[in-house]
Scaffold this motif. Sequence first.
Motif, short mmCIF file in Angstrom:
data_model
loop_
_atom_site.label_atom_id
_atom_site.label_comp_id
_atom_site.label_asym_id
_atom_site.label_seq_id
_atom_site.Cartn_x
_atom_site.Cartn_y
_atom_site.Cartn_z
N GLN A 201 0.83 -1.20 0.00
CA GLN A 201 0.00 0.00 0.00
C GLN A 201 0.87 1.26 0.00
O GLN A 201 0.57 2.23 -0.70
N LEU A 202 1.94 1.24 0.78
CA LEU A 202 2.85 2.38 0.80
C LEU A 202 3.50 2.60 -0.56
O LEU A 202 3.62 3.73 -1.04
N LEU A 203 3.94 1.51 -1.20
CA LEU A 203 4.56 1.61 -2.52
C LEU A 203 3.57 2.17 -3.55
O LEU A 203 3.94 2.98 -4.41
N LYS A 204 2.33 1.75 -3.45
CA LYS A 204 1.30 2.26 -4.35
C LYS A 204 1.07 3.76 -4.11
O LYS A 204 1.00 4.55 -5.05
N THR A 205 1.01 4.13 -2.83
CA THR A 205 0.79 5.54 -2.47
C THR A 205 1.89 6.43 -3.04
O THR A 205 1.61 7.52 -3.57
N PHE A 206 3.14 5.97 -2.93
CA PHE A 206 4.27 6.79 -3.36
C PHE A 206 4.77 6.44 -4.76
O PHE A 206 5.87 6.83 -5.14
N CYS B 144 10.17 2.66 4.35
CA CYS B 144 10.87 1.81 5.33
C CYS B 144 10.45 2.17 6.76
O CYS B 144 10.28 1.29 7.61
N ALA B 145 10.29 3.46 7.04
CA ALA B 145 9.92 3.88 8.39
C ALA B 145 8.47 3.54 8.72
O ALA B 145 8.16 3.04 9.81
N PHE B 146 7.57 3.78 7.76
CA PHE B 146 6.15 3.63 8.04
C PHE B 146 5.66 2.19 7.93
O PHE B 146 4.52 1.90 8.27
N ASP C 298 0.64 13.12 0.69
CA ASP C 298 0.53 11.71 1.09
C ASP C 298 1.25 11.44 2.41
O ASP C 298 0.76 10.70 3.26
N LEU C 299 2.43 12.06 2.59
CA LEU C 299 3.18 11.89 3.84
C LEU C 299 2.39 12.46 5.02
O LEU C 299 2.29 11.81 6.08
N LEU C 300 1.81 13.63 4.85
CA LEU C 300 1.04 14.24 5.94
C LEU C 300 -0.18 13.40 6.29
O LEU C 300 -0.54 13.28 7.46
N GLU C 301 -0.80 12.80 5.29
CA GLU C 301 -1.94 11.90 5.56
C GLU C 301 -1.48 10.66 6.34
O GLU C 301 -2.17 10.21 7.25
N LEU C 302 -0.31 10.12 5.97
CA LEU C 302 0.24 8.98 6.70
C LEU C 302 0.50 9.32 8.16
O LEU C 302 0.20 8.54 9.06
N ILE C 303 1.07 10.52 8.38
CA ILE C 303 1.36 10.95 9.75
C ILE C 303 0.06 11.06 10.55
O ILE C 303 0.00 10.63 11.71
N GLU C 304 -0.97 11.62 9.94
CA GLU C 304 -2.26 11.75 10.61
C GLU C 304 -2.82 10.38 11.01
O GLU C 304 -3.33 10.20 12.12
N LYS C 305 -2.70 9.41 10.12
CA LYS C 305 -3.19 8.06 10.41
C LYS C 305 -2.42 7.43 11.57
O LYS C 305 -3.02 6.80 12.46
N ARG C 306 -1.10 7.62 11.59
CA ARG C 306 -0.30 7.05 12.66
C ARG C 306 -0.60 7.74 14.00
O ARG C 306 -0.59 7.10 15.05
N ALA D 184 3.80 23.23 9.01
CA ALA D 184 3.89 22.88 10.43
C ALA D 184 2.72 23.47 11.21
O ALA D 184 2.13 22.81 12.08
N GLN D 185 2.37 24.71 10.90
CA GLN D 185 1.27 25.37 11.62
C GLN D 185 -0.04 24.61 11.44
O GLN D 185 -0.84 24.50 12.37
N LYS D 186 -0.26 24.05 10.25
CA LYS D 186 -1.51 23.34 9.96
C LYS D 186 -1.58 21.98 10.63
O LYS D 186 -2.66 21.51 11.00
N TYR D 187 -0.42 21.32 10.76
CA TYR D 187 -0.45 19.91 11.14
C TYR D 187 0.11 19.59 12.52
O TYR D 187 -0.24 18.56 13.10
#
Length: 245
Positions: A116-121, A146-148, A171-179, A196-199
């Motif tokens: 799923q990560l490979l597909k996302t990126f 590798c990290a996620f 996509d990275l910011l969405e991943l961070i939100e999910k984690r 940074a202010q938004k997230y």
Amino acid sequence: MALEIKHLVGGYSQIPVLKDVSLDVQPGELVGLIGLNGAGKSTTINHVIGILRPFSGEISLNGLNIQDSPEEYKKQIAYVPETPILYDELTLREHLELTMTAYGLNHQRAWQRVHQLLKTFRLANKLDWFPANFSKGMKQKVMICCAFMTNAKLLVIDEPFYGLDPLAVHDLLELIEKRKKAGVAVLMSTHVLDTAQKYCDRFVLLANGKVRAHGTLNELRQLGDHSGESLDEIYLHLARDDHHE
């Protein structure tokens, strides 16, 4: 509590770069580490991930002290460096399998997550490519995958947006939100302050190896006459004040 740093003094050789730094990152929280170049952001991160040993002070993660239980401590961390670190002789597939082995992951379940990560990126068709074939942004995406793919309790992300295209940043910011929603703590250094202010939930502003300010955006606004100002404006005020000291 996930990550807790108490009165950290540290740096390289015998020169203290960090002078009595204290901060914490709670489960399910994204804390932004901000500051001018040379403020101590990377030094702080290098202490958190265990590359540097503190001169004094304590670093603990979920009750495990890095000095007393280094292996168990480090198993809880995944790290995305500012500059991608890949092995020239390993394919993308082999990098992923090496990560699975290093973290003791179940390979079948890990591959389900990785696909799923490979597909996302947009890396799914590049499993047999070597790093020489990757652009800077693609190498950064490999590090993110590798990290996620791990079950890390703490994600440490150093200046992640450089080299990433706008879609990959989203996509990275969405991943961070999910984690975060899964209870993972995230410490992220960045100069991209509007993002940074938004997230970010809270901020730690470093200057000259010390915590100059910390708290939510509203708490930072209350430190001076910064009512209604953006993080960028507050940061510039504080940075100029420190520069003139």
